[in-house]
Scaffold this active site. Structure first.
Site, PDB file in Angstrom:
ATOM      1  N   THR A 125      32.207  44.560  52.993  1.00 19.38           N
ATOM      2  CA  THR A 125      32.765  44.467  51.484  1.00 19.38           C
ATOM      3  C   THR A 125      32.882  43.326  50.748  1.00 19.38           C
ATOM      4  OG1 THR A 125      34.545  45.353  49.994  1.00 19.38           O
ATOM      5  CG2 THR A 125      35.006  45.012  52.209  1.00 19.38           C
ATOM      6  N   ASP A 126      32.670  43.397  49.749  1.00 23.75           N
ATOM      7  CA  ASP A 126      33.164  41.830  48.696  1.00 23.75           C
ATOM      8  C   ASP A 126      34.606  41.545  48.795  1.00 23.75           C
ATOM      9  OD1 ASP A 126      33.812  43.757  47.104  1.00 23.75           O
ATOM     10  OD2 ASP A 126      32.696  43.127  45.229  1.00 23.75           O
ATOM     11  N   GLU A 127      35.266  42.690  48.853  1.00 22.64           N
ATOM     12  CA  GLU A 127      36.935  42.336  49.149  1.00 22.64           C
ATOM     13  C   GLU A 127      37.294  41.240  50.082  1.00 22.64           C
ATOM     14  OE1 GLU A 127      39.289  45.478  48.777  1.00 22.64           O
ATOM     15  OE2 GLU A 127      38.366  46.822  47.736  1.00 22.64           O
ATOM     16  N   TYR A 152      43.533  46.810  54.039  1.00 21.98           N
ATOM     17  CA  TYR A 152      42.393  47.258  53.938  1.00 21.98           C
ATOM     18  C   TYR A 152      41.157  45.879  54.047  1.00 21.98           C
ATOM     19  CZ  TYR A 152      37.540  48.502  52.514  1.00 21.98           C
ATOM     20  OH  TYR A 152      36.231  48.679  52.357  1.00 21.98           O
ATOM     21  N   LYS A 156      38.759  44.522  57.308  1.00 20.85           N
ATOM     22  CA  LYS A 156      37.241  44.311  56.829  1.00 20.85           C
ATOM     23  C   LYS A 156      36.956  42.722  57.435  1.00 20.85           C
ATOM     24  CE  LYS A 156      34.601  46.929  56.030  1.00 20.85           C
ATOM     25  NZ  LYS A 156      33.673  47.945  56.873  1.00 20.85           N
ATOM     26  N   LYS A 191      39.177  57.952  44.943  1.00 24.85           N
ATOM     27  CA  LYS A 191      38.560  56.757  44.209  1.00 24.85           C
ATOM     28  C   LYS A 191      38.397  56.737  42.994  1.00 24.85           C
ATOM     29  CE  LYS A 191      37.951  54.791  48.485  1.00 24.85           C
ATOM     30  NZ  LYS A 191      37.297  55.436  49.506  1.00 24.85           N
ATOM     31  N   ARG A 195      37.919  60.066  40.499  1.00 22.60           N
ATOM     32  CA  ARG A 195      39.406  60.564  40.174  1.00 22.60           C
ATOM     33  C   ARG A 195      39.290  60.662  38.713  1.00 22.60           C
ATOM     34  NH1 ARG A 195      45.358  58.017  40.192  1.00 22.60           N
ATOM     35  NH2 ARG A 195      46.470  59.761  40.106  1.00 22.60           N
TER      36      ARG A 195
HETATM   37  P1  NAD Z   1      34.657  56.814  53.038  1.00 22.11           P
HETATM   38  O1  NAD Z   1      36.053  56.605  53.467  1.00 22.11           O
HETATM   39  O2  NAD Z   1      33.992  57.602  52.194  1.00 22.11           O
HETATM   40  O3  NAD Z   1      33.858  57.216  54.710  1.00 22.11           O
HETATM   41  C1  NAD Z   1      34.230  56.522  55.766  1.00 22.11           C
HETATM   42  C2  NAD Z   1      33.598  57.647  56.805  1.00 22.11           C
HETATM   43  O4  NAD Z   1      33.976  56.976  58.067  1.00 22.11           O
HETATM   44  C3  NAD Z   1      34.189  59.157  56.795  1.00 22.11           C
HETATM   45  O5  NAD Z   1      33.125  59.861  57.041  1.00 22.11           O
HETATM   46  C4  NAD Z   1      35.109  58.936  58.068  1.00 22.11           C
HETATM   47  O6  NAD Z   1      35.248  60.252  58.593  1.00 22.11           O
HETATM   48  C5  NAD Z   1      34.433  58.070  58.991  1.00 22.11           C
HETATM   49  N1  NAD Z   1      35.405  57.348  59.951  1.00 22.11           N
HETATM   50  C6  NAD Z   1      36.655  57.004  59.804  1.00 22.11           C
HETATM   51  N2  NAD Z   1      37.166  56.494  60.686  1.00 22.11           N
HETATM   52  C7  NAD Z   1      36.378  56.657  62.038  1.00 22.11           C
HETATM   53  C8  NAD Z   1      36.506  56.314  63.273  1.00 22.11           C
HETATM   54  N3  NAD Z   1      37.451  56.108  63.886  1.00 22.11           N
HETATM   55  N4  NAD Z   1      35.083  56.804  63.904  1.00 22.11           N
HETATM   56  C9  NAD Z   1      34.431  57.364  63.298  1.00 22.11           C
HETATM   57  N5  NAD Z   1      34.171  57.720  62.105  1.00 22.11           N
HETATM   58  C10 NAD Z   1      35.121  57.409  61.173  1.00 22.11           C
HETATM   59  O7  NAD Z   1      34.110  55.273  52.963  1.00 22.11           O
HETATM   60  P2  NAD Z   1      32.659  54.361  52.074  1.00 22.11           P
HETATM   61  O8  NAD Z   1      33.418  54.522  50.587  1.00 22.11           O
HETATM   62  O9  NAD Z   1      31.586  55.388  52.384  1.00 22.11           O
HETATM   63  O10 NAD Z   1      32.675  53.241  52.795  1.00 22.11           O
HETATM   64  C11 NAD Z   1      31.746  53.244  54.287  1.00 22.11           C
HETATM   65  C12 NAD Z   1      31.706  51.711  54.554  1.00 22.11           C
HETATM   66  O11 NAD Z   1      31.022  51.030  53.256  1.00 22.11           O
HETATM   67  C13 NAD Z   1      33.208  51.215  54.849  1.00 22.11           C
HETATM   68  O12 NAD Z   1      32.623  50.330  55.770  1.00 22.11           O
HETATM   69  C14 NAD Z   1      33.582  50.420  53.675  1.00 22.11           C
HETATM   70  O13 NAD Z   1      34.203  49.350  53.861  1.00 22.11           O
HETATM   71  C15 NAD Z   1      32.060  49.900  53.319  1.00 22.11           C
HETATM   72  N6  NAD Z   1      32.171  49.674  51.799  1.00 22.11           N
HETATM   73  C16 NAD Z   1      32.455  50.509  50.783  1.00 22.11           C
HETATM   74  C17 NAD Z   1      32.198  50.222  49.359  1.00 22.11           C
HETATM   75  C18 NAD Z   1      32.741  51.041  48.348  1.00 22.11           C
HETATM   76  O14 NAD Z   1      32.875  50.668  47.167  1.00 22.11           O
HETATM   77  N7  NAD Z   1      33.299  52.431  48.616  1.00 22.11           N
HETATM   78  C19 NAD Z   1      31.819  49.091  48.896  1.00 22.11           C
HETATM   79  C20 NAD Z   1      31.456  48.131  49.977  1.00 22.11           C
HETATM   80  C21 NAD Z   1      31.481  48.389  51.155  1.00 22.11           C
HETATM   81  O1  DAU Z   2      34.651  46.116  46.396  1.00 21.06           O
HETATM   82  C1  DAU Z   2      34.375  47.284  47.236  1.00 21.06           C
HETATM   83  C2  DAU Z   2      35.405  47.960  47.633  1.00 21.06           C
HETATM   84  O2  DAU Z   2      35.624  48.961  46.409  1.00 21.06           O
HETATM   85  C3  DAU Z   2      35.577  48.797  48.832  1.00 21.06           C
HETATM   86  O3  DAU Z   2      35.275  47.788  49.958  1.00 21.06           O
HETATM   87  C4  DAU Z   2      36.655  49.811  49.151  1.00 21.06           C
HETATM   88  O4  DAU Z   2      36.109  50.497  50.242  1.00 21.06           O
HETATM   89  C5  DAU Z   2      36.335  50.667  47.861  1.00 21.06           C
HETATM   90  O5  DAU Z   2      37.399  51.680  47.828  1.00 21.06           O
HETATM   91  C6  DAU Z   2      36.358  49.893  46.546  1.00 21.06           C
HETATM   92  O6  DAU Z   2      37.915  49.311  46.451  1.00 21.06           O
HETATM   93  P1  DAU Z   2      38.795  49.300  45.070  1.00 21.06           P
HETATM   94  O7  DAU Z   2      40.109  48.983  45.477  1.00 21.06           O
HETATM   95  O8  DAU Z   2      38.127  48.271  44.218  1.00 21.06           O
HETATM   96  O9  DAU Z   2      38.311  50.606  44.560  1.00 21.06           O
HETATM   97  P2  DAU Z   2      39.387  51.841  43.918  1.00 21.06           P
HETATM   98  O10 DAU Z   2      38.170  53.099  43.581  1.00 21.06           O
HETATM   99  O11 DAU Z   2      40.286  52.347  44.729  1.00 21.06           O
HETATM  100  O12 DAU Z   2      39.831  51.268  42.446  1.00 21.06           O
HETATM  101  C7  DAU Z   2      38.944  50.618  41.712  1.00 21.06           C
HETATM  102  C8  DAU Z   2      39.849  49.958  40.592  1.00 21.06           C
HETATM  103  O13 DAU Z   2      40.516  50.991  39.913  1.00 21.06           O
HETATM  104  C9  DAU Z   2      40.827  49.074  41.182  1.00 21.06           C
HETATM  105  O14 DAU Z   2      41.226  47.971  40.190  1.00 21.06           O
HETATM  106  C10 DAU Z   2      42.007  50.032  40.868  1.00 21.06           C
HETATM  107  C11 DAU Z   2      41.917  50.788  39.771  1.00 21.06           C
HETATM  108  N1  DAU Z   2      42.344  52.359  39.920  1.00 21.06           N
HETATM  109  C12 DAU Z   2      42.168  53.180  40.982  1.00 21.06           C
HETATM  110  C13 DAU Z   2      42.540  54.352  40.917  1.00 21.06           C
HETATM  111  C14 DAU Z   2      42.374  55.105  42.233  1.00 21.06           C
HETATM  112  C15 DAU Z   2      43.076  52.650  38.724  1.00 21.06           C
HETATM  113  O15 DAU Z   2      43.170  51.957  37.889  1.00 21.06           O
HETATM  114  N2  DAU Z   2      43.313  53.877  38.891  1.00 21.06           N
HETATM  115  C16 DAU Z   2      43.248  54.870  39.794  1.00 21.06           C
HETATM  116  O16 DAU Z   2      43.405  55.873  39.774  1.00 21.06           O
END
Ligand code: NAD
Ligand code: DAU
Length: 336
Positions: A125-127, A152, A156, A191, A195
């Protein structure tokens, strides 16, 4: 590639990647997923059984990981590692599973890749780079120093460091990608974008943390999938690639776009308690990926991708509704 082991492939981004691989390659896919609250079998429904197998197991459990990696052929096959605890807010309430899955899980997979010499791609992730000021002209690049803010993002960052160390010390054939915020189908309603879409569908107001000026750099998850596949097929071993689609928007701009889409007043917003340590802005410079691998996003306009995503949540209420009430109750207990 003939077989890809996709960890976390029943979650949001992992399942979208599995669909992408099935549509664009002839590879076989094994999904290894613990089936946490974030996973659903529906996200893999309709895929050919002859090409996709789901194995329920924990990436931090060598007894689950090793037999799956042992059957991969190092000459042709690969591991793509998505499995993670992924929600910042959850990591603030209980960091322990984040360390176990994100750090110990990555370590367990790296050890299997080291033993077998199977190609490994780590999805990050970019975080890990911390945050930027709103008025800072800079964006994250592959050379930006690590400065994670939350449990988190620290977990990562830790996993990224393990991958780099295993490449340098043991010659593991790995690549890393750090992507910006994804949106699209099958994203859990905890998310931000799902949401807010589902709050509006339920007739309530979007919930915005703090002043809502925080900026995220949005990318459609399909474009994340095509970038990961390009890195898997053509990326240079040991390299890191940043993935982003130039989609910077403030949280307020995103909820206003959702409200507009539904024909609701743009000021119908509930401002709620801010997230502790809330990162201000993320922004990705993805020039290396584009120049070196010829990648470009399909969803160039965030508003088009958002409209598609809203339509998907409208059409798939049966999928998200079972998780909605408990998710909202947990947020309400935290004043969010
Ligand atoms: P998600 O929470 O929707 O899915 C995570 C998946 O991993 C689920 O299916 C869960 O059951 C599985 N999991 C969790 N713990 C596990 C374990 N111990 N063993 C096997 N499986 C397990 O997450 P996502 O948003 O799809 O993110 C997927 C990947 O992408 C993560 O590595 C996250 O850091 C990365 N990522 C997410 C974002 C984003 O915006 N959501 C952005 C950049 C990178
Ligand atoms: O940047 C990549 C990351 O993006 C991934 O690594 C994470 O897995 C993914 O969850 C996401 O992280 P964020 O914390 O940026 O995403 P989130 O959807 O939780 O929140 C996005 C923005 O919205 C953040 O500034 C918090 C805000 N937020 C979130 C929720 C759930 C709100 O204002 N209201 C909300 O109800």
């Amino acid at each position: 590639m003939t077989r890809i082991l996709v960890t976390g492939g029943a979650g949001f981004i992992g399942s979208n990647f599995v669909h992408h691989v099935i549509a664009h390659t002839d590879a076989q896919v094994t999904v290894l997923d613990k089936m946490t609250y974030a996973a659903t079998r529906e996200s893999l429904a309709g895929l050919p059984e002859s090409r996709v197998q789901l194995v329920v197991g924990d990436v931090a459990d060598a007894a689950a990981v090793d037999p799956l990696v042992d059957r991969l052929d190092p000459a042709t096959d690969a591991i793509v590692h998505y499995a993670a605890e992924s929600h910042n807010d959850n990591s603030l309430s209980d960091p322990a599973p984040f360390i176990q899955t994100n750090v110990v899980g990555t370590f367990t997979l790296l050890e299997a890749a080291r033993r077998t010499d199977v190609r490994f791609h780590h999805v990050s992730t970019d975080e890990v780079y911390g945050d930027l000021d709103l008025d800072d002209p800079k964006r994250f690049t592959e050379d930006t120093p690590y400065q994670p803010s939350s449990p988190y993002s620290a977990s990562k960052a830790g996993s990224d460091h393990l991958v780099r160390a295993w490449v340098r010390s043991f010659g593991v054939r790995a690549t890393i990608s750090n992507c910006s915020n994804n949106y699209g189908p099958w994203q859990h309603v905890e998310k931000f974008i799902p949401r807010q879409i589902t709050e509006v569908i339920e007739g309530r107001r979007p919930r915005v943390y703090g002043d809502g000026l925080n900026v995220r750099d949005w990318i459609h998850t399909t474009d994340h999938s095509s970038a990961v596949l390009a890195i898997l097929e053509r990326g240079r071993i040991g390299e890191t690639y940043l993935i982003g689609a130039d989609g910077e928007r403030s949280n307020l701009a995103v909820v206003r776009a959702i409200l507009r889409h539904f024909g609701r007043p743009e000021d119908e917003i509930e401002f709620v308690t801010d997230r502790a340590g809330h990162d201000r802005r993320y922004a990705i410079e993805s020039g290396k990926l584009r120049a070196e691998l010829g990648w470009a996003p399909r969803f160039e306009h965030f508003e088009a991708g958002l409209a598609d995503t809203i339509a998907w949540y409208q059409a798939n209420a049966d999928w998200w509704r079972p998780a909605k009430a408990a998710t909202e109750a947990a947020y309400q207990a935290k004043g969010q």
